[in-house]
Write a protein that holds these residues in place. Structure first.
Motif, PDB file in Angstrom:
ATOM      1  N   HIS A  64     -40.876  14.462  18.932  1.00  0.00           N
ATOM      2  CA  HIS A  64     -40.033  15.547  19.403  1.00  0.00           C
ATOM      3  C   HIS A  64     -38.768  15.559  18.573  1.00  0.00           C
ATOM      4  O   HIS A  64     -38.114  14.540  18.425  1.00  0.00           O
ATOM      5  N   GLY A  65     -38.428  16.718  18.018  1.00  0.00           N
ATOM      6  CA  GLY A  65     -37.199  16.826  17.248  1.00  0.00           C
ATOM      7  C   GLY A  65     -36.959  18.237  16.766  1.00  0.00           C
ATOM      8  O   GLY A  65     -37.804  19.106  16.889  1.00  0.00           O
ATOM      9  N   GLU A  66     -35.774  18.445  16.190  1.00  0.00           N
ATOM     10  CA  GLU A  66     -35.424  19.759  15.648  1.00  0.00           C
ATOM     11  C   GLU A  66     -36.275  20.083  14.433  1.00  0.00           C
ATOM     12  O   GLU A  66     -36.473  21.234  14.090  1.00  0.00           O
ATOM     13  N   GLY A  67     -36.759  19.064  13.774  1.00  0.00           N
ATOM     14  CA  GLY A  67     -37.650  19.220  12.638  1.00  0.00           C
ATOM     15  C   GLY A  67     -38.541  18.001  12.561  1.00  0.00           C
ATOM     16  O   GLY A  67     -38.337  17.030  13.285  1.00  0.00           O
ATOM     17  N   PRO A  68     -39.543  18.036  11.701  1.00  0.00           N
ATOM     18  CA  PRO A  68     -40.450  16.899  11.598  1.00  0.00           C
ATOM     19  C   PRO A  68     -39.786  15.729  10.877  1.00  0.00           C
ATOM     20  O   PRO A  68     -38.780  15.917  10.184  1.00  0.00           O
ATOM     21  N   PRO A  69     -40.334  14.519  11.012  1.00  0.00           N
ATOM     22  CA  PRO A  69     -39.832  13.392  10.229  1.00  0.00           C
ATOM     23  C   PRO A  69     -39.917  13.715   8.729  1.00  0.00           C
ATOM     24  O   PRO A  69     -40.764  14.501   8.313  1.00  0.00           O
ATOM     25  N   PRO A  70     -39.047  13.097   7.910  1.00  0.00           N
ATOM     26  CA  PRO A  70     -38.948  13.467   6.487  1.00  0.00           C
ATOM     27  C   PRO A  70     -39.970  12.775   5.577  1.00  0.00           C
ATOM     28  O   PRO A  70     -39.676  12.448   4.449  1.00  0.00           O
ATOM     29  N   PHE A  71     -41.172  12.553   6.062  1.00  0.00           N
ATOM     30  CA  PHE A  71     -42.234  11.955   5.255  1.00  0.00           C
ATOM     31  C   PHE A  71     -43.559  12.471   5.784  1.00  0.00           C
ATOM     32  O   PHE A  71     -43.658  12.896   6.933  1.00  0.00           O
ATOM     33  N   GLY A  72     -44.570  12.461   4.965  1.00  0.00           N
ATOM     34  CA  GLY A  72     -45.872  12.967   5.388  1.00  0.00           C
ATOM     35  C   GLY A  72     -45.833  14.465   5.606  1.00  0.00           C
ATOM     36  O   GLY A  72     -44.834  15.130   5.357  1.00  0.00           O
ATOM     37  N   GLU A  73     -46.928  15.001   6.069  1.00  0.00           N
ATOM     38  CA  GLU A  73     -47.027  16.429   6.368  1.00  0.00           C
ATOM     39  C   GLU A  73     -47.219  16.589   7.864  1.00  0.00           C
ATOM     40  O   GLU A  73     -48.170  16.061   8.430  1.00  0.00           O
ATOM     41  N   TRP A  74     -46.293  17.287   8.519  1.00  0.00           N
ATOM     42  CA  TRP A  74     -46.317  17.463   9.975  1.00  0.00           C
ATOM     43  C   TRP A  74     -46.522  18.935  10.301  1.00  0.00           C
ATOM     44  O   TRP A  74     -46.089  19.819   9.567  1.00  0.00           O
ATOM     45  N   ILE A  75     -47.171  19.198  11.425  1.00  0.00           N
ATOM     46  CA  ILE A  75     -47.380  20.556  11.889  1.00  0.00           C
ATOM     47  C   ILE A  75     -46.919  20.668  13.335  1.00  0.00           C
ATOM     48  O   ILE A  75     -46.881  19.681  14.065  1.00  0.00           O
ATOM     49  N   VAL A  76     -46.544  21.872  13.755  1.00  0.00           N
ATOM     50  CA  VAL A  76     -46.120  22.108  15.130  1.00  0.00           C
ATOM     51  C   VAL A  76     -47.342  21.947  16.026  1.00  0.00           C
ATOM     52  O   VAL A  76     -48.436  22.433  15.719  1.00  0.00           O
ATOM     53  N   LEU A  77     -47.170  21.234  17.132  1.00  0.00           N
ATOM     54  CA  LEU A  77     -48.258  21.008  18.085  1.00  0.00           C
ATOM     55  C   LEU A  77     -48.381  22.222  18.994  1.00  0.00           C
ATOM     56  O   LEU A  77     -47.434  22.572  19.705  1.00  0.00           O
TER      57      LEU A  77
END
Length: 80
Positions: A64-77
């Motif tokens: 949970h956050g304002e944006g994804p962590p700054p590593f890897g590729e993240w997508i909105v759940l």
């Protein structure tokens, strides 16, 4: 719409093709490790939860956050 949003915060999951997996350490830290084990990141400052995954052999978490962590590729759940 199905997204959990509090203010500007959103739930994120790591994309399956990102090459990262999760490990929970004995001290409770959730660590994100790339498949070559050359890189790892502790999820400091993020609220996280386990989520159900169709493949019981894989561990999946959401953060949970304002944006994804700054590593890897993240997508909105999208839980809808």
């Amino acid at each position: 719409m199905g997204l959990e949003v509090m203010g500007n915060q959103t739930w994120w999951v790591i994309a399956p093709e990102s090459g990262f997996a999760f490990e929970q350490r004995a001290n409770g830290d959730m660590v994100v490790v790339d498949e070559s084990a050359a890189e790892e990141h502790v999820l400091h400052g993020y609220e996280w939860m386990h989520v159900k995954h169709p493949d019981a052999n894989q561990q999946r978490i959401k953060v949970h956050g304002e944006g994804p962590p700054p590593f890897g590729e993240w997508i909105v759940l999208d839980e809808g």
